[in-house]
Design a protein around this motif. Structure first.
Motif, PDB file in Angstrom:
ATOM      1  N   ALA A  93      23.595 -38.168  19.899  1.00  0.00           N
ATOM      2  CA  ALA A  93      22.663 -38.051  18.774  1.00  0.00           C
ATOM      3  C   ALA A  93      23.437 -37.493  17.591  1.00  0.00           C
ATOM      4  CB  ALA A  93      21.511 -37.113  19.140  1.00  0.00           C
ATOM      5  N   GLY A 139      11.093 -41.296  16.008  1.00  0.00           N
ATOM      6  CA  GLY A 139      12.305 -41.704  16.731  1.00  0.00           C
ATOM      7  C   GLY A 139      13.082 -40.580  17.395  1.00  0.00           C
ATOM      8  N   GLY A 140      12.665 -39.326  17.215  1.00  0.00           N
ATOM      9  CA  GLY A 140      13.350 -38.211  17.875  1.00  0.00           C
ATOM     10  C   GLY A 140      13.058 -38.216  19.375  1.00  0.00           C
ATOM     11  N   VAL A 164      14.710 -35.782  11.389  1.00  0.00           N
ATOM     12  CA  VAL A 164      14.281 -37.182  11.599  1.00  0.00           C
ATOM     13  C   VAL A 164      13.679 -37.743  10.317  1.00  0.00           C
ATOM     14  CG1 VAL A 164      14.019 -37.185  14.122  1.00  0.00           C
ATOM     15  CG2 VAL A 164      12.088 -36.503  12.700  1.00  0.00           C
ATOM     16  N   ARG A 195      18.069 -38.849  10.425  1.00  0.00           N
ATOM     17  CA  ARG A 195      19.074 -38.515  11.436  1.00  0.00           C
ATOM     18  C   ARG A 195      18.507 -38.719  12.833  1.00  0.00           C
ATOM     19  NH1 ARG A 195      23.354 -35.863   8.905  1.00  0.00           N
ATOM     20  NH2 ARG A 195      24.472 -36.693  10.691  1.00  0.00           N
ATOM     21  N   THR A 196      19.390 -39.073  13.807  1.00  0.00           N
ATOM     22  CA  THR A 196      18.937 -39.153  15.198  1.00  0.00           C
ATOM     23  C   THR A 196      19.037 -37.760  15.821  1.00  0.00           C
ATOM     24  OG1 THR A 196      21.148 -39.732  15.973  1.00  0.00           O
ATOM     25  CG2 THR A 196      19.642 -41.568  15.488  1.00  0.00           C
TER      26      THR A 196
END
Ligand code: FAD
Ligand code: FES
Length: 505
Positions: A30, A197-198, A49, A53-54
């Motif tokens: 990540a 998406g986290g 997020v 960012r992942t």
């Protein structure tokens, strides 16, 4: 009040919504790995997020299973360390940034609730600081002037708090404070992170954190997260062995929830000026009000009978709120007090550039945790943030030298228990559900007899830095008096800085 024979639970722990996720059972990558799914970790994850960012969040327990489920969730810029003291420690510009950042944190929670449609009873209300005694009038005047200098120009002095059941005497009113239902908020925040998406893994204990070009977080099952940066949001850092722990101390704090006729106490947040002080808020549940009262803090592992603290707390509440009825819930929790009244948020001292910590909540961890989300996201994204120097974990606050010395002398004193006797002379003294420390030659053993009468023997030496643990009768835990690590009766680590549990004898 009867002594607790099992760990206490708070009002918020029974809230609907799933707090568990799958454990991490594979290696993954990540942009940022966040350890800890309390308010600090989840707010940071959400901000990141939102910035594209992942993110992977790992927690040893459940979502909001730590102190964020034990809080009283008052969202304030009327900080526990008063403005007169914060001004002495951090100067005129520092104290303005402190007021500004906590005000921004309250607004951030309000905005997140609206944006992500989180129904967690976010309510704006006034806070009132009151006290008794000859010196209180002068104290309130100084605090009023300091709050104004910090930029909180709407703070005002009133003759009394808006409660009729006792005469508080003069008070300060801090407008635009707030309160929430903390676990509803954090479950909503976790769902929002996942929608964006986290990834969140619970039941995933982290054993080791290594920064560097490719940072590595290793779990106790051996699975690893490789990340560009790591945020350690474990309330007290599990990756910093000493530096930070010489600048903060762990305290137990106690809370009681008493049923009270609906509408009999004006909505508000109330704090007295005692040391340790008491804090009060209301919560509505199933058509009735619950008066939530907290306080009676003491250093973790340094109190023989916490049950007395619960008694004193409810007596204090009943004297001032005589309409209070049955005690519906009581619990305790841990607060991490920094030596200069503000949290440590930023790069971990003496570590790689991409390892960040958030700790030292100083009783204002809901706002500190939230402003940490804003600040750490800016640091990770390479954006300047005016609050960074104020909260820098490496800061040296010259005005806090005395507090630094006092805390470290206190820790040094705890090591003397390595040489003293135990608190029992034989295992035979222990009845079911009792525990004690037994001295055998040069070693000390932590003995616990469970409800079935089975005896469990552990090395009483804390795996963090070697202090001797003490039994906490109200939580059924082994608590370390040096830096606040806590362990279950069978030795499992519950609170850092220890990463490992007590070893079996
Ligand atoms: C009784 C009480 C009342 C309070 N009242 C207020 C208040 O009114 N207002 C306010 O602002 N603050 C208050 N506070 C303080 C505030 O609630 C806390 O500071 C805040 O909730 C801490 O959030 P956190 O995210 O830092 O830590 P936590 O919520 O404790 O989250 C840390 C997480 O890290 C996880 N973790 C720890 N070690 C590991 C590991 N090795 N591997 C993986 N995961 C790990 C834990 O399981 C936990 O879920 C109160 C605190 C208490 C106890
Ligand atoms: S927490 Fe540091 S020695 Fe126990």
């Amino acid at each position: 009040m009867t002594p607790h024979t099992s760990p206490t639970t708070s009002l918020w722990m029974k809230a609907p919504g799933n707090a568990s996720r799958a454990s991490l059972d594979h290696d993954t990558t990540a942009d940022v790995c966040i350890v800890g799914a309390g308010i600090a970790g989840l707010t940071t994850a959400w901000k990141l997020v939102c910035d594209g960012r992942t993110v992977v969040v790992l927690d040893a327990g459940d979502i909001a299973g730590g102190e964020s489920s034990r809080t009283t969730a008052q969202l304030v810029n009327a900080l526990d360390t008063r403005y007169t003291e914060l001004e002495r420690l951090h100067g005129a510009s520092g104290v303005r940034l402190a007021a500004e950042s906590h005000t921004a944190a309250i607004a951030e929670i309000e905005a997140i609730c609206q944006q992500e449609q989180i129904a967690c009873d976010f309510t704006r209300l006034d806070g009132f600081l009151f006290g008794t005694g000859d010196e209180v009038s002068a104290l309130l005047n100084s605090e009023l002037a300091a709050a104004h200098r910090a930029g909180l120009l709407d703070v005002e002095r009133l003759p009394r708090v808006p409660v009729t059941s006792f005469n508080s005497g003069p008070c300060l009113r801090f407008p635009d404070q707030a309160q929430i239902h903390p676990t509803l908020y954090l479950k909503g925040l976790a769902a929002a992170i996942e929608r964006r998406g986290g990834r969140i893994f619970t039941g995933t204990h982290v054993d080791a954190i290594h920064g560097g070009a490719s940072a590595l977080v290793t779990t106790s099952t051996g699975n690893r997260v490789t990340a560009g940066a790591v945020v350690v949001a474990t309330n007290t850092p599990i990756n910093d062995v000493l530096v930070i722990h010489t600048k903060q101390a762990a305290y137990r704090t106690y809370v009681g929830g008493l049923r009270i006729p609906s509408g009999s106490v004006a909505r508000g947040l109330y704090w007295d000026t005692l040391d340790p002080f008491h804090y009060v808020r209301l919560h509505s549940e199933a058509g009735s009000d619950i008066l939530i009262v907290g306080g009676e803090d003491h250093k973790t592992g340094q109190e023989g009978n916490p049950t007395d603290r619960f008694e004193r707390l409810t007596s204090w509440a009943r004297e001032r709120f005589p309409l209070a009825q049955d005690l519906v819930q009581s619990w305790s929790g841990q607060v991490i007090q920094s030596i200069d009244g503000l949290a440590y948020i930023g790069r971990n001292p003496l570590d790689e550039e991409n390892v960040y910590i958030v700790t030292g909540d100083s009783g204002n961890g809901m706002t500190h945790g939230t402003l940490a989300g804003i600040l750490l996201t800016d640091l990770i994204q390479g954006r300047p943030n005016p609050w960074a120097p104020l909260y820098d974990p490496s800061r040296i606050t010259s005005g806090a030298a005395l507090e630094f010395a006092r805390e470290n002398v206190n820790v040094a004193t705890q090591y003397a228990t390595l040489l003293t006797g135990g608190d029992i002379s034989s295992a035979a003294e222990l009845l079911p559900n009792q525990a004690g420390i037994l001295r055998e030659g040069l070693t000390k053993t932590a003995l616990y007899r469970d409800a079935e009468g089975v005896l469990h023997a552990l090395d009483a030496t804390c795996p963090h830095l070697g202090c001797i643990v003490a039994w906490n009768i109200s939580e059924n835990t082994w608590d370390c008096p040096c830096h606040g690590s806590r362990f279950s009766p069978l030795g499992k680590v519950l609170n850092g800085p220890a990463v490992k549990g007590l070893s079996r004898r």
